[in-house]
Design a protein around this motif. Structure first.
Motif, PDB file in Angstrom:
ATOM      1  N   LEU A 136       0.888  -1.154   0.000  1.00  0.00           N
ATOM      2  CA  LEU A 136       0.000   0.000   0.000  1.00  0.00           C
ATOM      3  C   LEU A 136       0.924   1.201   0.000  1.00  0.00           C
ATOM      4  O   LEU A 136       1.702   1.383   0.937  1.00  0.00           O
ATOM      5  CB  LEU A 136      -0.896  -0.019   1.245  1.00  0.00           C
ATOM      6  N   GLU A 137       0.864   2.010  -1.061  1.00  0.00           N
ATOM      7  CA  GLU A 137       1.827   3.081  -1.246  1.00  0.00           C
ATOM      8  C   GLU A 137       1.914   3.973  -0.001  1.00  0.00           C
ATOM      9  O   GLU A 137       0.914   4.511   0.458  1.00  0.00           O
ATOM     10  CB  GLU A 137       1.475   3.926  -2.461  1.00  0.00           C
ATOM     11  N   GLU A 151      -9.391   2.848  -7.380  1.00  0.00           N
ATOM     12  CA  GLU A 151      -8.099   2.555  -6.764  1.00  0.00           C
ATOM     13  C   GLU A 151      -8.149   2.613  -5.247  1.00  0.00           C
ATOM     14  O   GLU A 151      -7.309   2.021  -4.573  1.00  0.00           O
ATOM     15  CB  GLU A 151      -7.016   3.511  -7.281  1.00  0.00           C
ATOM     16  N   ARG A 152      -9.135   3.336  -4.677  1.00  0.00           N
ATOM     17  CA  ARG A 152      -9.254   3.433  -3.222  1.00  0.00           C
ATOM     18  C   ARG A 152     -10.448   2.634  -2.694  1.00  0.00           C
ATOM     19  O   ARG A 152     -10.893   2.845  -1.560  1.00  0.00           O
ATOM     20  CB  ARG A 152      -9.364   4.896  -2.792  1.00  0.00           C
ATOM     21  N   HIS A 206     -11.798  -1.408  -2.079  1.00  0.00           N
ATOM     22  CA  HIS A 206     -10.974  -2.566  -1.755  1.00  0.00           C
ATOM     23  C   HIS A 206     -11.671  -3.922  -1.815  1.00  0.00           C
ATOM     24  O   HIS A 206     -11.029  -4.935  -1.506  1.00  0.00           O
ATOM     25  CB  HIS A 206     -10.364  -2.361  -0.364  1.00  0.00           C
ATOM     26  N   LEU A 219       2.283  -3.045   5.916  1.00  0.00           N
ATOM     27  CA  LEU A 219       1.882  -4.282   5.244  1.00  0.00           C
ATOM     28  C   LEU A 219       2.845  -5.421   5.558  1.00  0.00           C
ATOM     29  O   LEU A 219       2.421  -6.574   5.724  1.00  0.00           O
ATOM     30  CB  LEU A 219       1.787  -4.047   3.738  1.00  0.00           C
ATOM     31  N   HIS A 239      -4.447  -4.097  -4.021  1.00  0.00           N
ATOM     32  CA  HIS A 239      -5.197  -3.476  -2.921  1.00  0.00           C
ATOM     33  C   HIS A 239      -6.592  -4.067  -2.724  1.00  0.00           C
ATOM     34  O   HIS A 239      -7.225  -3.810  -1.689  1.00  0.00           O
ATOM     35  CB  HIS A 239      -5.366  -1.971  -3.152  1.00  0.00           C
ATOM     36  N   ALA A 240      -7.079  -4.776  -3.713  1.00  0.00           N
ATOM     37  CA  ALA A 240      -8.474  -5.233  -3.684  1.00  0.00           C
ATOM     38  C   ALA A 240      -8.569  -6.748  -3.608  1.00  0.00           C
ATOM     39  O   ALA A 240      -9.348  -7.378  -4.326  1.00  0.00           O
ATOM     40  CB  ALA A 240      -9.233  -4.704  -4.906  1.00  0.00           C
ATOM     41  N   PRO A 288      -8.020  -0.917   3.446  1.00  0.00           N
ATOM     42  CA  PRO A 288      -6.809  -0.998   2.625  1.00  0.00           C
ATOM     43  C   PRO A 288      -5.735  -1.930   3.147  1.00  0.00           C
ATOM     44  O   PRO A 288      -5.059  -2.595   2.357  1.00  0.00           O
ATOM     45  CB  PRO A 288      -6.327   0.460   2.582  1.00  0.00           C
ATOM     46  N   CYS A 296      -2.503   0.179 -11.643  1.00  0.00           N
ATOM     47  CA  CYS A 296      -1.249  -0.513 -11.336  1.00  0.00           C
ATOM     48  C   CYS A 296      -0.038   0.382 -11.559  1.00  0.00           C
ATOM     49  O   CYS A 296       0.773   0.132 -12.457  1.00  0.00           O
ATOM     50  CB  CYS A 296      -1.112  -1.784 -12.164  1.00  0.00           C
ATOM     51  N   ASP A 334      -7.338  -1.970  -7.891  1.00  0.00           N
ATOM     52  CA  ASP A 334      -5.931  -2.343  -7.936  1.00  0.00           C
ATOM     53  C   ASP A 334      -5.772  -3.771  -7.430  1.00  0.00           C
ATOM     54  O   ASP A 334      -6.192  -4.086  -6.310  1.00  0.00           O
ATOM     55  CB  ASP A 334      -5.128  -1.370  -7.069  1.00  0.00           C
ATOM     56  N   SER A 378      -5.025  -5.378   1.105  1.00  0.00           N
ATOM     57  CA  SER A 378      -3.734  -5.385   0.412  1.00  0.00           C
ATOM     58  C   SER A 378      -2.894  -6.578   0.862  1.00  0.00           C
ATOM     59  O   SER A 378      -2.175  -7.176   0.052  1.00  0.00           O
ATOM     60  CB  SER A 378      -2.985  -4.080   0.668  1.00  0.00           C
TER      61      SER A 378
END
Length: 382
Positions: A34-35, A235-236, A238, A41, A261-262, A77, A286, A258, A81
């Motif tokens: 997760l950026e 993208e946000r 999940h 993580l 993430h999902a 998230p 991605c 993503d 993730s």
């Protein structure tokens, strides 16, 4: 066959890799990142280690459901993730066990390749024409960029005119040779989103992503009725449960969940098929590493409604280390004329250069999203 170890590697530029080992000598790789929260993580994977060691890695759905349903806290998230990275690695193991690509185990591919795009312009859009020309020279006919720098909830028309002029100059430069996708990145609030959509509509963007923050699905649904531009979100979000409201309110014509993430390949395929029932396209998000991209391509292979694939080759975040650096030479992605071909190798279809991964993990990283502020000192949406 049983899982014997989970090993995580924090690697530049902002990624986390996971290796799942088994007593059969077959290993699989995942990307549970997760950026900006890679260490979180890594800790979550460590927390799940005793839960997973000793289990049969071929029982992917049972493991997925066990992690997701164990305890009363689901989704979000971090958990999703973590599940995503594990799920990728298990599919990689299963494919290698059966000597088949993941998509063959999911019913077989429906396409040979998928149209791809790369980013231009950075966080605050600049050098757009130069970077677009470089992409076209490499065979791409689609790009995505942030449409705006930080924007106040209600901003001045001088800023609106600046945005439209900059995007208009790019459209004039590329003409019909390149499709342009715009990302508002959730940094635009509802009042300005409505203004910008109207002003940008003549420039014919292929879609606008995160036109408002993904927590504002009802507002996004209203905006979707207001504009002819396809709106994208995902993208946000999940899980398929997060996407229910998107589909039911018709808030988007395209979703971009993503794979990292999902919930991984398993949940992404479910989300993709769910979207198909609502005539919604899928374009997996991605801007990440090679494992996440390989997993996304497995999803693209089996979802009829997949239309585009994002990738991070040469992306502004990557600096001196890029995706291909982490792969064994000669086993990278097949990219031709702006299209990514579906991998045919066993598992995810790529071979990780473990020696390079271990070396990079000794350096690690501390990537964080930039902190932006408005002129008055208040925090701005990034």
């Amino acid at each position: 066959m049983k899982i014997t170890a989970l090993k995580t590697y924090l690697v530049e530029p902002r990624w986390l890799f996971l290796k799942v080992e088994t007593d059969a000598g077959i290993s699989g790789w995942g990307e549970p990142v997760l950026e900006g929260h890679a260490e979180t993580l890594a800790a979550k994977i460590g927390e799940l280690e005793d839960f997973l060691i000793g289990r049969n890695p071929l029982m992917i759905e049972d493991i997925w459901q066990s992690i997701y349903r164990n305890g009363c806290y689901r989704g979000g998230p971090v958990l999703m993730s973590a599940i995503a990275g594990i799920d990728m690695a298990l599919w990689d193991i299963k494919g290698r066990y059966h000597d088949a690509p993941v998509h063959a185990l999911l019913g077989g591919k429906v396409r040979d390749f998928i149209r791809s795009y790369c980013w231009i312009g950075g966080d605050r859009p600049q050098n757009l024409e130069v970077e677009a020309a470089a992409l076209m020279a490499r065979g791409f006919d689609c790009t995505k960029l942030n449409a705006t720098r930080e924007l106040r909830m209600i901003d001045c028309y001088r800023e609106v005119d600046r945005i439209v002029a900059q995007m208009g100059a790019l459209r004039d430069f590329v003409g019909d040779r390149m499709d342009i996708a715009l990302d508002f990145h959730g940094r635009v609030h509802v009042p300005m989103a409505k203004v910008l959509l109207k002003e940008l509509e003549p420039l014919r963007p292929i879609f606008v992503e995160d036109v408002v923050a993904s927590s504002q699905i009802d507002a996004m649904a209203d905006l979707a009725k207001f504009t002819s531009i396809p709106l994208a979100v995902g993208e946000r979000l999940h899980s398929r449960y997060d996407f229910k409201r998107v589909f039911e309110t018709r808030a988007a014509s395209l979703i971009n969940p993503d794979t990292a993430h999902a919930g991984g390949i398993s949940e992404m395929v479910r989300i993709g098929h769910m979207a198909e029932a609502y005539d919604v396209a899928i374009a997996p998000h991605c801007p990440l590493g090679p494992i996440a991209l390989a997993a996304s391509l497995q999803v693209d292979a089996v979802c009829q409604n997949a239309v585009l694939q994002e990738q991070s080759l040469g992306m502004h975040y990557n600096g001196s280390v890029d995706m291909q650096d982490y792969l064994v030479e000669g086993t990278g992605f097949d990219l031709r004329d702006g299209c990514l071909y579906i991998p045919e190798g066993p598992g995810l279809g790529i071979e990780i250069n473990e020696e390079f991964v271990v070396k990079q993990a000794l350096k690690g990283h501390k990537w964080r999203a930039p902190e932006w502020r408005h002129a008055d000192g208040s925090v701005a949406e990034w």
